[in-house]
Design an enzyme around this catalytic site. Structure first.
Site, PDB file in Angstrom:
ATOM      1  N   ASN A   1      20.196 -45.417 -28.185  1.00 20.47           N
ATOM      2  CA  ASN A   1      20.156 -43.961 -28.264  1.00 20.47           C
ATOM      3  C   ASN A   1      21.381 -43.465 -29.029  1.00 20.47           C
ATOM      4  O   ASN A   1      22.512 -43.759 -28.658  1.00 20.47           O
ATOM      5  CB  ASN A   1      20.184 -43.340 -26.865  1.00 20.47           C
TER       6      ASN A   1
ATOM      7  N   THR B   1      15.849 -34.504 -31.380  1.00 18.12           N
ATOM      8  CA  THR B   1      17.016 -34.176 -30.565  1.00 18.12           C
ATOM      9  C   THR B   1      17.890 -35.416 -30.386  1.00 18.12           C
ATOM     10  O   THR B   1      19.119 -35.353 -30.433  1.00 18.12           O
ATOM     11  CB  THR B   1      16.574 -33.618 -29.206  1.00 18.12           C
TER      12      THR B   1
ATOM     13  N   GLY C   1       6.850 -27.720 -26.558  1.00 15.18           N
ATOM     14  CA  GLY C   1       5.694 -28.589 -26.368  1.00 15.18           C
ATOM     15  C   GLY C   1       4.586 -28.142 -27.292  1.00 15.18           C
ATOM     16  O   GLY C   1       4.588 -27.026 -27.818  1.00 15.18           O
ATOM     17  N   ARG C   2       3.634 -29.032 -27.514  1.00 16.86           N
ATOM     18  CA  ARG C   2       2.475 -28.664 -28.320  1.00 16.86           C
ATOM     19  C   ARG C   2       1.283 -29.497 -27.917  1.00 16.86           C
ATOM     20  O   ARG C   2       1.429 -30.575 -27.322  1.00 16.86           O
ATOM     21  CB  ARG C   2       2.750 -28.835 -29.820  1.00 16.86           C
TER      22      ARG C   2
ATOM     23  N   GLY D   1      10.965 -35.239 -36.476  1.00 16.77           N
ATOM     24  CA  GLY D   1      11.421 -34.042 -37.172  1.00 16.77           C
ATOM     25  C   GLY D   1      12.502 -34.290 -38.189  1.00 16.77           C
ATOM     26  O   GLY D   1      12.607 -33.568 -39.187  1.00 16.77           O
TER      27      GLY D   1
ATOM     28  N   ALA E   1      12.147 -31.774 -25.904  1.00 15.67           N
ATOM     29  CA  ALA E   1      13.211 -31.159 -25.113  1.00 15.67           C
ATOM     30  C   ALA E   1      13.309 -29.660 -25.322  1.00 15.67           C
ATOM     31  O   ALA E   1      13.854 -28.950 -24.473  1.00 15.67           O
ATOM     32  CB  ALA E   1      14.544 -31.810 -25.447  1.00 15.67           C
ATOM     33  N   SER E   2      12.790 -29.140 -26.435  1.00 12.02           N
ATOM     34  CA  SER E   2      12.871 -27.705 -26.680  1.00 12.02           C
ATOM     35  C   SER E   2      11.520 -27.028 -26.801  1.00 12.02           C
ATOM     36  O   SER E   2      11.445 -25.791 -26.742  1.00 12.02           O
ATOM     37  CB  SER E   2      13.680 -27.439 -27.960  1.00 12.02           C
TER      38      SER E   2
ATOM     39  N   GLN F   1      21.188 -28.764 -33.663  1.00 11.10           N
ATOM     40  CA  GLN F   1      20.316 -27.806 -32.983  1.00 11.10           C
ATOM     41  C   GLN F   1      21.133 -26.812 -32.162  1.00 11.10           C
ATOM     42  O   GLN F   1      20.842 -25.607 -32.157  1.00 11.10           O
ATOM     43  CB  GLN F   1      19.324 -28.556 -32.087  1.00 11.10           C
TER      44      GLN F   1
ATOM     45  N   ASP G   1       7.790 -40.560 -25.247  1.00 11.54           N
ATOM     46  CA  ASP G   1       7.470 -40.105 -26.591  1.00 11.54           C
ATOM     47  C   ASP G   1       7.904 -41.087 -27.670  1.00 11.54           C
ATOM     48  O   ASP G   1       7.233 -41.230 -28.696  1.00 11.54           O
ATOM     49  CB  ASP G   1       8.032 -38.707 -26.854  1.00 11.54           C
TER      50      ASP G   1
END
Length: 460
Positions: A277, A240, A15-16, A380, A12-13, A285, A218
């Site tokens: 969720n 997130t 990409g890689r 994370g 959401a914040s 964040q 994901d």
């Protein structure tokens, strides 16, 4: 001969692009070769994803990756792009945090018996009902979820990967196909929904390199990367959002599951991700962004020194969903003074998140009738030692934290299996994760009565 695969992993914040290498000796290594920002854009009062920027970042990363044997793409769920009859995109995808779906879920009534999904205001089904009378929707010939849209731009092939399609609210949880009856009932156009494809299928080619369907949601990829043995585990994919639940063979439906707001989403190899969720690290964040990105390590040390469970809130309250003035909303909800320190607010967030995760783990165990002896926390959040320990304390179970890059690892493992480099099912793939990745164990401590009392104060 060793093989290399590229995982495009969009969050959401940011990409890689991650390159994984599988050696002849059975070893597995990976490296992040490119990172790029994911910065939403508000235009005309609507919050959008900058999908063209994401495409550029993806392609730049694939160039840096060099020669690979295949490419796989995963991202967040629910959001989509509409394609017209010429193959052009009809505007940037709308962000799931946009307010256009406010109140729609209440108007549509119960869809759980068909789709088995947790009611979240941003589910694709509610987004489509909000958009169905717009010129863009009327002009659409195809609906593509974000990873499918990017794969389409790489390959020219239209399709809907199963694990992400299962999050839309339009898939029948039993048949694992689009529900024509539900789509008709809602006045939506069935013809724009592509054929379903499954993890491991070759979608097409990008400059001669195969593009392979992975668990393109994901979380589906992250659960492949959980280093679990057996079935007696719960998982938390923490970023997130915190996705908290169990891996099952069949969905859990019925009134108790619906009331608890648990979802039945598709997993790799036909499994069911039975989960809830939880708001996750989003509030922290947002606070960090508002505070000018202070040093997180120092802030967590200060938060660890704060009194535990002194201030808790219900993090799943929709109050905390939108961006902006997050610290102010948290202080008010927790009854904190306006000048409460950043460390106090941070401890409130982490205690409250541990409480929310405790509740979800316990409800999942009860609703599914599954014995749970440990919790695997990946993503994370596994780097946040305070959160990992608090989660162990709250759940009363050992927490095994890591790998941080579970999503990219799961993406790479599905590609490697499709190429014949890895053999076997989820057990075999997870064994490789256990053998190659660092896992940190946190034992529960403290008094469960204190967590019960805090849960009551938080209204949970």
């Amino acid at each position: 001969m060793s093989k290399a695969f590229a995982a495009v992993d969009l969050g959401a914040s940011s990409g890689r692009v991650v390159v994984g290498r599988f050696g002849d000796d059975g070893g597995f290594t990976f490296e992040v070769v490119h990172r790029f920002p994911n910065e939403p854009v508000r235009v005309g009062g609507t919050l959008h994803w900058d999908i063209l920027s994401l495409h550029r970042g993806m392609v730049e990363g694939l160039r840096k990756a060099g020669p690979v044997d295949s490419i796989g793409i995963d991202s967040w769920a629910v959001d989509y792009g509409l394609i017209d009859e010429s193959g052009a995109l009809l505007g940037n995808p709308v962000h799931y945090r946009d307010a256009r779906t406010d109140g729609i879920a209440d108007r549509l009534g119960d869809l759980y018996e068909v789709n088995g999904l947790q009611t979240l205001p941003f589910n694709t089904v509610y987004q489509l009902v909000a958009a169905r009378d717009t010129p863009q929707y009327r002009a659409a010939r195809h609906l593509l979820l974000v990873p499918d849209l990017l794969a389409y731009w790489l390959t020219g092939r239209i399709g809907a990967e199963y694990t992400n399609a299962s999050t839309t609210g339009l898939l029948d949880v039993r048949t694992k196909e689009w529900s024509s009856s539900l789509i008709s009932r809602l006045g939506l156009e069935a013809g724009i929904l592509p054929d379903i494809r499954h993890p491991g299928e070759v979608i097409g080619h990008f400059e001669g390199t195969p593009v392979v369907a992975v668990g393109s949601h994901d979380t589906a990829s992250a659960i492949v990367g959980v280093p679990a043995e057996g079935t007696d585990f719960a998982y938390i994919s923490c970023g997130t959002w915190s996705l908290v639940g169990l891996e099952l063979d069949e969905p859990v439906l019925g009134e108790a599951s619906r009331r608890a707001n648990f979802t039945n989403e598709g997993g790799v190899d036909g499994t069911i991700r039975y989960l809830r969720n939880v708001m996750g690290l989003w509030p922290l964040q947002e606070c960090l962004r508002e505070w000018g990105a202070p040093a997180i390590g120092e802030l967590l040390e200060q938060a660890a020194a704060e009194p535990g469970l002194a201030h808790v809130v219900d993090l799943d309250d929709p109050l905390f969903l939108p961006p902006g003035d997050m610290a102010g909303r948290l202080r008010k909800a927790a009854g904190l003074p306006a000048d409460a320190s950043r460390a106090t607010v941070t401890r409130c967030i982490l205690d409250s998140l541990a409480l929310a995760q405790r509740r979800a783990v316990r409800q999942a165990r009860e609703l599914a009738g599954r014995e749970i002896t440990k919790v695997h926390l990946v993503g994370g959040g596994a780097l946040n030692e305070l959160l990992c320990q608090l989660t162990a304390d709250a759940c009363g179970l050992p927490v095994l934290a890591g790998p941080v890059e579970a999503t990219a690892i799961g993406n790479l493992l599905v590609q490697a299996r499709a190429a014949g480099v890895v053999e076997g099912g989820l057990d075999a793939m997870r064994a490789l994760v256990r053998e190659t990745q660092r896992i940190v164990r946190y034992e529960p401590r403290g008094d469960d009565a204190a967590w019960r009392a805090a849960a009551a104060r938080a209204g949970r």
